[in-house]
Design a protein around this motif. Structure first.
Motif, PDB file in Angstrom:
ATOM      1  N   SER A 469      -3.867 -65.220  48.524  1.00  0.00           N
ATOM      2  CA  SER A 469      -4.140 -63.828  48.824  1.00  0.00           C
ATOM      3  C   SER A 469      -3.693 -63.425  50.319  1.00  0.00           C
ATOM      4  O   SER A 469      -3.505 -64.261  51.062  1.00  0.00           O
ATOM      5  N   THR A 470      -3.889 -62.099  50.566  1.00  0.00           N
ATOM      6  CA  THR A 470      -3.643 -61.656  51.960  1.00  0.00           C
ATOM      7  C   THR A 470      -4.825 -62.086  52.726  1.00  0.00           C
ATOM      8  O   THR A 470      -4.343 -62.617  54.042  1.00  0.00           O
ATOM      9  N   LYS A 471      -6.075 -62.342  52.300  1.00  0.00           N
ATOM     10  CA  LYS A 471      -7.185 -62.986  53.211  1.00  0.00           C
ATOM     11  C   LYS A 471      -6.692 -64.356  53.651  1.00  0.00           C
ATOM     12  O   LYS A 471      -6.947 -64.746  54.800  1.00  0.00           O
ATOM     13  N   GLU A 472      -6.069 -64.919  52.653  1.00  0.00           N
ATOM     14  CA  GLU A 472      -5.796 -66.395  52.822  1.00  0.00           C
ATOM     15  C   GLU A 472      -4.613 -66.453  53.985  1.00  0.00           C
ATOM     16  O   GLU A 472      -4.752 -67.282  54.977  1.00  0.00           O
ATOM     17  N   TYR A 473      -3.744 -65.506  53.804  1.00  0.00           N
ATOM     18  CA  TYR A 473      -2.704 -65.572  54.636  1.00  0.00           C
ATOM     19  C   TYR A 473      -3.239 -65.130  56.234  1.00  0.00           C
ATOM     20  O   TYR A 473      -2.805 -65.642  57.391  1.00  0.00           O
TER      21      TYR A 473
END
Length: 611
Positions: A469-473
């Protein structure tokens, strides 16, 4: 034969003096130009813009890459008779929008970012970028910054790994949200031959399309063996050859420094009638065919050394060149190209790069009618198709495959598509051997081929994917030790505070592993797999690792009750006692298997001094 352009498309075709908007159609649906950075650089240096500022391709590179990715089927094509047949892009039903960012002085970061931003807002699904990114911090890399916004909007980004191989840590475009693509060979070749005066016949490759030399032996010269001639003569650099010593002769030129096709032009302008282009240690046995302006062929380092020895042993050495057309079924294939840039990843060593390799040597695709096949100003020949080599050619192969996967699985994220291409890639060649590296002929490693060569058919049904996910990136970026300002420059969010970050950048849910043993001999990562296959799927783990590294995976079996289920596993890597930190790199893999699928992740082990 294309249906109407979707209503969601917001792009346009910009009209200029040599490009009419009517040139666009249901296939080519966008054409834009970006030159403000280029223009300011020219004006700042006191220069004058000496270039037509239009979306039209005046060089050929963009035409070649875009037709590779999504060109329609075209029958009876070739380059001067070479590689004749029917050509097609990877995704023949995909539409193409062109964003021109490169000019005579190069490609400027501000123009690249502006083009990426516009492409995203126009509504593209895949960004194919056959150009170099930075190898420094991500906040200083325009491609990495633009690609982050793209994946946030669901746009897949594929980039070239670079052509600086086989040097270690030469790889570019290494951000984990980018699909970084190296280059391999096809099973097609274009043989050419040199018969030396001693009767020995050596083999090379060539795309020379002229009348040839005939059967008569011609004197062969090599300038490193001539008195008062510098090494630039051996390299056949512009102005380095003396016409009195070259006229009417075949010249042996060393590969390196200047373009291969330019060497042929230098020989021709000096009055030479042929050229043998010989590899040195840097290029090894890799053979790249070129459409030379005079009879010429390229040979590997071993053959090159044989010819150099022949030149030393003969008072008046001679040679005659001939050309063998197109040969199919070449083995082994694929082989990793020597020029394909290599890992480890200097920016984030915990992310294994490149991700995959694809076809990138001697690729036939469309060509601009403005330039000759060599791209040299003196090349007056014109052709609709050209054969080129480079990671610029391998990148659009993967971009087109991503478009196909996007069509087959519209709800998949860019990271899911990337995972499918990586975990189904193969590492065995057509002779059932491990992939080889053209630089020295030895076995290749994940530093060169990443997860392996893409397998389109298997990628459609990978079974499991590593989704991100974007949050993980963002958590990944926050784990790199950047300031908040630098993090914001990448993620483009004013309220980022990095309250969540990984203890180690390698904790990102990536489809491959790069293990760096530093102060600790223990590295532990957790990964998450998503079931995109059948309900009730059960997978067991298989581990391959060097003897001096212990690998423990928990759990060893994953049971997915239904499609969309997610399961985690933790893997612990331990460098055993007594292992020196000066040890060479090592490699292995972690594979989750059942009767239908093998979800394979390469593992690269590196001890800190070896980065």
């Amino acid at each position: 034969m294309m249906p109407d352009v979707p209503a969601r498309w917001r792009g346009e075709c910009e009209e200029d003096e040599d490009f009419k908007a009517s040139a666009c159609n249901k296939k080519l649906i966008g054409a834009r130009k970006f030159y403000n950075g280029f223009q300011m650089a020219v004006e700042h240096s006191g220069g004058i813009l000496n270039e037509t500022l239009s979306p039209r391709d005046h060089e050929g590179h963009g035409t070649h890459t875009s037709t590779t990715a999504a060109g329609s089927q075209a029958a009876n094509v070739s380059l001067f008779g070479y590689a004749s047949g029917t050509a097609r892009g990877m995704a023949v039903h995909a539409r193409v929008a062109s964003y021109k960012v490169c000019w005579k002085l190069g490609c400027f970061g501000s123009d690249i970012l502006a083009a990426m931003d516009k492409a995203i807002s126009d509504g593209v699904d895949v960004l194919s970028m056959s150009l170099g990114g930075g190898s420094g911090p991500y906040y200083q890399d325009p491609v990495a910054v633009g690609a982050f916004k793209a994946i946030e909007k669901g746009v897949f980004v594929s980039c070239s790994a670079g052509n600086s191989g086989p040097a270690r840590s030469s790889i570019a475009n290494v951000a984990p949200w980018i699909m970084t693509v190296g280059a391999g060979t096809l099973d097609r070749d274009f043989p050419a031959f040199a018969v030396l005066g001693n009767g020995k016949r050596v083999r090379g490759v060539s795309l020379y399309g002229g009348a040839g030399m005939g059967d008569k032996q011609v004197e062969l010269v090599y300038h490193s063996g001539l008195r008062n001639i510098t090494s630039s003569g051996s390299l056949c650099l512009p102005g380095s050859l003396e016409p009195d010593r070259v006229r009417g002769k075949v010249v042996l030129c060393d590969r390196g420094v200047n373009a291969r096709v330019e060497k042929g032009m230098v020989v021709k302008e000096a009055g030479g009638v042929g050229m043998i282009l010989a590899n040195t240690a840097g290029s090894g046995e890799e053979l790249v065919a070129d459409s030379h302006l005079l009879p010429a062929l390229a040979v590997g380092r071993k053959v090159g050394d044989e010819i150099r020895e022949y030149l030393k042993s003969e008072a008046k050495p001679t040679a005659v060149l001939s050309f063998g057309g197109t040969v199919l079924g070449v083995k082994p294939s694929p082989v990793v190209a020597a020029f394909s840039s290599r890992g480890p990843n200097k920016v984030t060593p915990q992310i294994l790069k490149p991700d995959v390799i694809g076809p990138g040597v001697n690729i036939l695709a469309g060509w601009s009618g403005v330039a000759g096949p060599t791209g040299l100003e003196g090349d007056t020949r014109r052709t609709q198709y050209n054969i080129l080599s480079g990671t610029s050619m391998s990148c659009p192969h993967i971009s087109g495959l991503a478009a196909l996967l996007k069509g087959a699985h519209p709800k998949w994220s860019p990271s899911a598509i990337k995972s499918a291409l990586m975990t189904t890639a193969y590492t065995m060649d057509s002779t059932n051997s491990m992939l080889h590296d053209a630089s020295e002929g030895q076995l290749s490693t994940p530093w060169a081929h990443g997860a392996g060569h893409v397998d389109p058919n298997k990628a459609v049904s990978p079974g499991l994917v590593y989704d991100i996910s974007t949050k993980e990136y963002i958590a990944f970026v926050c784990s790199l030790g950047y300031t908040v300002k630098q993090v914001k420059a990448i993620v483009n969010r004013p309220n980022v505070n990095c309250t969540r970050k990984f203890r180690d950048p390698g904790q990102l849910n990536y489809p491959s592993f790069a293990i760096v043993f530093g102060e600790s001999r223990v590295v532990r990562y957790t990964r998450r797999l998503t079931n995109v296959g059948l309900a009730g799927s059960v997978y067991d783990v298989e581990v391959e690792a060097p003897e001096d590294v212990a690998v423990d995976v928990k759990p060893k079996r994953l049971v997915f009750k239904k499609e969309g289920d997610r399961m985690r596993y933790t893997v612990t890597f331990v460098s055993k006692k007594g292992v020196s930190f000066s040890r060479d790199d090592a490699f292995g893999h972690i594979t989750w298997k059942n009767g239908e699928n093998q979800v394979r992740s390469p593992v690269a082990f590196c001890w800190v001094q070896q980065l």
